[in-house]
Design a protein around this motif. Structure first.
Motif, PDB file in Angstrom:
ATOM      1  N   ASP A  77      -2.332  15.041   4.632  1.00 11.59           N
ATOM      2  CA  ASP A  77      -2.579  13.702   5.173  1.00 11.59           C
ATOM      3  C   ASP A  77      -2.355  13.759   6.676  1.00 11.59           C
ATOM      4  OD1 ASP A  77      -2.909  12.856   2.580  1.00 11.59           O
ATOM      5  OD2 ASP A  77      -0.995  11.779   2.472  1.00 11.59           O
ATOM      6  N   GLU A  78      -3.259  13.194   7.436  1.00 11.15           N
ATOM      7  CA  GLU A  78      -3.053  13.173   8.880  1.00 11.15           C
ATOM      8  C   GLU A  78      -1.800  12.364   9.215  1.00 11.15           C
ATOM      9  OE1 GLU A  78      -7.011  13.647  11.409  1.00 11.15           O
ATOM     10  OE2 GLU A  78      -7.159  11.977  10.009  1.00 11.15           O
ATOM     11  N   SER A 126      -4.369   3.536  13.873  1.00 11.07           N
ATOM     12  CA  SER A 126      -5.021   4.420  12.893  1.00 11.07           C
ATOM     13  C   SER A 126      -4.639   4.100  11.451  1.00 11.07           C
ATOM     14  CB  SER A 126      -4.675   5.882  13.190  1.00 11.07           C
ATOM     15  OG  SER A 126      -3.287   6.119  13.004  1.00 11.07           O
ATOM     16  N   GLY A 127      -3.559   3.370  11.268  1.00 12.22           N
ATOM     17  CA  GLY A 127      -3.191   2.943   9.926  1.00 12.22           C
ATOM     18  C   GLY A 127      -2.098   3.776   9.275  1.00 12.22           C
ATOM     19  N   HIS A 128      -1.522   3.224   8.228  1.00  6.44           N
ATOM     20  CA  HIS A 128      -0.472   3.879   7.447  1.00  6.44           C
ATOM     21  C   HIS A 128      -1.125   4.610   6.281  1.00  6.44           C
ATOM     22  CE1 HIS A 128       2.749   4.185   4.433  1.00  6.44           C
ATOM     23  NE2 HIS A 128       3.590   4.186   5.464  1.00  6.44           N
ATOM     24  N   SER A 129      -0.775   5.867   6.090  1.00  6.77           N
ATOM     25  CA  SER A 129      -1.438   6.692   5.073  1.00  6.77           C
ATOM     26  C   SER A 129      -1.402   6.056   3.689  1.00  6.77           C
ATOM     27  CB  SER A 129      -0.806   8.088   5.015  1.00  6.77           C
ATOM     28  OG  SER A 129      -1.073   8.799   6.197  1.00  6.77           O
ATOM     29  N   GLY A 130      -0.271   5.491   3.317  1.00  7.58           N
ATOM     30  CA  GLY A 130      -0.155   4.885   1.998  1.00  7.58           C
ATOM     31  C   GLY A 130      -1.112   3.722   1.811  1.00  7.58           C
ATOM     32  N   ARG A 131      -1.223   2.888   2.830  1.00  5.99           N
ATOM     33  CA  ARG A 131      -2.138   1.736   2.747  1.00  5.99           C
ATOM     34  C   ARG A 131      -3.592   2.197   2.782  1.00  5.99           C
ATOM     35  NH1 ARG A 131       1.590  -0.192   6.826  1.00  5.99           N
ATOM     36  NH2 ARG A 131       3.218  -1.450   5.852  1.00  5.99           N
ATOM     37  N   LEU A 132      -3.883   3.204   3.612  1.00  3.89           N
ATOM     38  CA  LEU A 132      -5.249   3.728   3.671  1.00  3.89           C
ATOM     39  C   LEU A 132      -5.658   4.348   2.336  1.00  3.89           C
ATOM     40  CD1 LEU A 132      -5.225   5.449   7.187  1.00  3.89           C
ATOM     41  CD2 LEU A 132      -6.135   3.197   6.599  1.00  3.89           C
ATOM     42  N   LEU A 133      -4.697   5.013   1.687  1.00  5.66           N
ATOM     43  CA  LEU A 133      -4.969   5.627   0.389  1.00  5.66           C
ATOM     44  C   LEU A 133      -5.407   4.572  -0.626  1.00  5.66           C
ATOM     45  CD1 LEU A 133      -4.854   8.160  -1.443  1.00  5.66           C
ATOM     46  CD2 LEU A 133      -2.443   7.616  -1.874  1.00  5.66           C
ATOM     47  N   GLN A 134      -4.724   3.442  -0.624  1.00 10.77           N
ATOM     48  CA  GLN A 134      -5.076   2.371  -1.559  1.00 10.77           C
ATOM     49  C   GLN A 134      -6.391   1.696  -1.167  1.00 10.77           C
ATOM     50  OE1 GLN A 134      -3.520   1.717  -4.402  1.00 10.77           O
ATOM     51  NE2 GLN A 134      -2.052   3.353  -3.980  1.00 10.77           N
ATOM     52  N   LYS A 135      -6.559   1.411   0.123  1.00  8.74           N
ATOM     53  CA  LYS A 135      -7.708   0.638   0.578  1.00  8.74           C
ATOM     54  C   LYS A 135      -9.021   1.406   0.495  1.00  8.74           C
ATOM     55  CE  LYS A 135      -9.341  -2.098   4.522  1.00  8.74           C
ATOM     56  NZ  LYS A 135      -8.998  -2.666   5.843  1.00  8.74           N
ATOM     57  N   TYR A 136      -8.982   2.694   0.872  1.00  8.18           N
ATOM     58  CA  TYR A 136     -10.226   3.455   0.980  1.00  8.18           C
ATOM     59  C   TYR A 136     -10.447   4.446  -0.169  1.00  8.18           C
ATOM     60  CZ  TYR A 136     -10.613   1.649   5.739  1.00  8.18           C
ATOM     61  OH  TYR A 136     -10.718   0.823   6.832  1.00  8.18           O
ATOM     62  N   HIS A 137      -9.394   4.739  -0.932  1.00  7.05           N
ATOM     63  CA  HIS A 137      -9.532   5.757  -1.973  1.00  7.05           C
ATOM     64  C   HIS A 137      -9.050   5.284  -3.348  1.00  7.05           C
ATOM     65  CE1 HIS A 137     -10.445   8.562   1.260  1.00  7.05           C
ATOM     66  NE2 HIS A 137      -9.345   8.158   1.879  1.00  7.05           N
ATOM     67  N   GLY A 138      -8.729   4.006  -3.445  1.00  3.73           N
ATOM     68  CA  GLY A 138      -8.295   3.476  -4.733  1.00  3.73           C
ATOM     69  C   GLY A 138      -7.036   4.133  -5.261  1.00  3.73           C
ATOM     70  N   GLY A 139      -6.216   4.651  -4.352  1.00  5.48           N
ATOM     71  CA  GLY A 139      -4.957   5.266  -4.750  1.00  5.48           C
ATOM     72  C   GLY A 139      -5.069   6.710  -5.192  1.00  5.48           C
ATOM     73  N   VAL A 140      -6.290   7.257  -5.201  1.00  3.83           N
ATOM     74  CA  VAL A 140      -6.495   8.653  -5.614  1.00  3.83           C
ATOM     75  C   VAL A 140      -6.638   9.514  -4.361  1.00  3.83           C
ATOM     76  CG1 VAL A 140      -7.938  10.255  -6.916  1.00  3.83           C
ATOM     77  CG2 VAL A 140      -7.648   7.899  -7.730  1.00  3.83           C
ATOM     78  N   ARG A 141      -5.671  10.384  -4.115  1.00  9.83           N
ATOM     79  CA  ARG A 141      -5.672  11.181  -2.889  1.00  9.83           C
ATOM     80  C   ARG A 141      -6.793  12.216  -2.900  1.00  9.83           C
ATOM     81  NH1 ARG A 141      -0.967  11.426  -2.138  1.00  9.83           N
ATOM     82  NH2 ARG A 141      -0.635  10.557  -0.058  1.00  9.83           N
ATOM     83  N   PRO A 143      -8.749  15.679  -2.097  1.00  9.89           N
ATOM     84  CA  PRO A 143      -8.205  17.045  -1.959  1.00  9.89           C
ATOM     85  C   PRO A 143      -7.873  17.416  -0.527  1.00  9.89           C
ATOM     86  CG  PRO A 143     -10.079  17.037  -3.462  1.00  9.89           C
ATOM     87  CD  PRO A 143     -10.026  15.673  -2.854  1.00  9.89           C
ATOM     88  N   SER A 144      -8.643  16.876   0.416  1.00 14.95           N
ATOM     89  CA  SER A 144      -8.407  17.192   1.826  1.00 14.95           C
ATOM     90  C   SER A 144      -7.344  16.307   2.458  1.00 14.95           C
ATOM     91  CB  SER A 144      -9.705  17.058   2.618  1.00 14.95           C
ATOM     92  OG  SER A 144     -10.208  15.733   2.545  1.00 14.95           O
ATOM     93  N   GLY A 145      -6.815  15.358   1.705  1.00 19.12           N
ATOM     94  CA  GLY A 145      -5.797  14.465   2.233  1.00 19.12           C
ATOM     95  C   GLY A 145      -6.384  13.166   2.761  1.00 19.12           C
ATOM     96  N   VAL A 146      -5.506  12.284   3.202  1.00 20.94           N
ATOM     97  CA  VAL A 146      -5.908  10.983   3.744  1.00 20.94           C
ATOM     98  C   VAL A 146      -6.163  11.136   5.236  1.00 20.94           C
ATOM     99  CG1 VAL A 146      -5.217   8.587   4.133  1.00 20.94           C
ATOM    100  CG2 VAL A 146      -4.575   9.755   2.006  1.00 20.94           C
ATOM    101  N   ASN A 147      -7.362  10.776   5.651  1.00 18.80           N
ATOM    102  CA  ASN A 147      -7.741  10.885   7.057  1.00 18.80           C
ATOM    103  C   ASN A 147      -7.602   9.550   7.766  1.00 18.80           C
ATOM    104  OD1 ASN A 147      -8.497  13.666   6.993  1.00 18.80           O
ATOM    105  ND2 ASN A 147     -10.402  13.087   5.989  1.00 18.80           N
ATOM    106  N   LYS A 148      -7.025   9.599   8.947  1.00 19.88           N
ATOM    107  CA  LYS A 148      -6.888   8.418   9.778  1.00 19.88           C
ATOM    108  C   LYS A 148      -8.036   8.365  10.785  1.00 19.88           C
ATOM    109  CE  LYS A 148      -1.900   7.948   9.399  1.00 19.88           C
ATOM    110  NZ  LYS A 148      -0.707   7.478  10.128  1.00 19.88           N
TER     111      LYS A 148
END
Length: 244
Positions: A77-78, A126-141, A143-148
């Motif tokens: 995750d960035e 750029s956002g908080h990784s946890g919130r971005l994970l939920q907002k843009y990926h539906g909570g599913v990380r 493989p390349s991680g969460v990008n900001k």
């Protein structure tokens, strides 16, 4: 010959900033399939002098009670960091006075090494990784991680002013400065790093106007933090720092 190659490389990489029309054009070529801030990062990757950017000092901070959560973070995750100039002799860290609240004795500072994907002399939102994970990926990380990306925290596009103060080479750092947030609500600059690792913990030894904040309790919290960090990154060490 080596100096000639360095000069040529410098001329090729010399930054002229990132213009909004460049971002829009890059996004339209891919039918706007991603959040627009990612196309600003794509241009950053093409233009930036990564070798220079890697000489800067990147610091991620947590409150003392959040050290354990830092140890559990995914290094794919960035990671958002504040950014300072290159370390001084003996790996001494000089932190700007204006970063004293976010990187001072009230928090634990972690020295981070990684691949700079964005560097700006103000908060990039750029956002908080946890919130971005939920907002843009539906909570599913992924493989390349969460990008900001710049302005991704808001998710409402990328205003042109969000591209002010992007640092892509040494000339940008000298001309624009690494700190340009005195008139802003968020008193920090921001860099995002990918594929990162923690190489140490900061111990503030000098804090202009706040020397009384360097207490036994603070030093004990630094000692506890480095011991925990070493369980994941065994080669991590203490970096002494000044805030001035």
């Amino acid at each position: 010959m080596k100096s000639l190659r360095q000069l040529i490389r410098k001329l090729i990489l010399e930054s002229d900033g990132i213009a909004k029309y460049e971002v829009d054009r890059s996004s339209s070529k891919e039918n706007n399939k991603r959040y627009i801030g990612h196309y600003a990062k794509k241009l950053f990757a093409q233009k930036a002098d990564i070798d220079y950017l890697k000489t800067l000092t990147y610091i991620h901070t947590k409150s003392p009670d959040k050290v354990d959560s830092f140890l559990n973070m995914n290094t794919r995750d960035e990671l958002s960091c504040v950014v300072c100039g290159p370390m001084m002799e003996d790996d001494f860290v000089s932190i700007g006075y204006d970063l004293g609240d976010i990187a001072g004795t009230a928090r634990i500072g972690f020295i981070i090494k990684g691949w700079p994907t964005w560097v700006q002399n103000k908060n990039a939102a750029s956002g908080h990784s946890g919130r971005l994970l939920q907002k843009y990926h539906g909570g599913v990380r992924p493989p390349s991680g969460v990008n900001k990306a710049p302005s991704k925290m808001f998710g409402r596009g990328l205003p042109s002013h969000q591209l002010d103060g992007v640092i892509m080479d040494e000339e940008d750092a000298e001309e624009l400065g690494l700190y340009d947030f005195a008139d802003r609500a968020n008193k920090n600059n921001e860099a995002t790093l990918d594929n990162w690792e923690c190489v140490g913990v900061i111990r503030v030894v000098t804090h202009t106007d706040r020397e009384d904040s360097i207490t036994d309790e603070y030093n004990a919290s630094v000692d506890q933090a480095i011991e925990k960090v070493k369980t994941r990154w065994p080669n991590a060490k203490i970096y002494e720092a000044e805030i001035d």
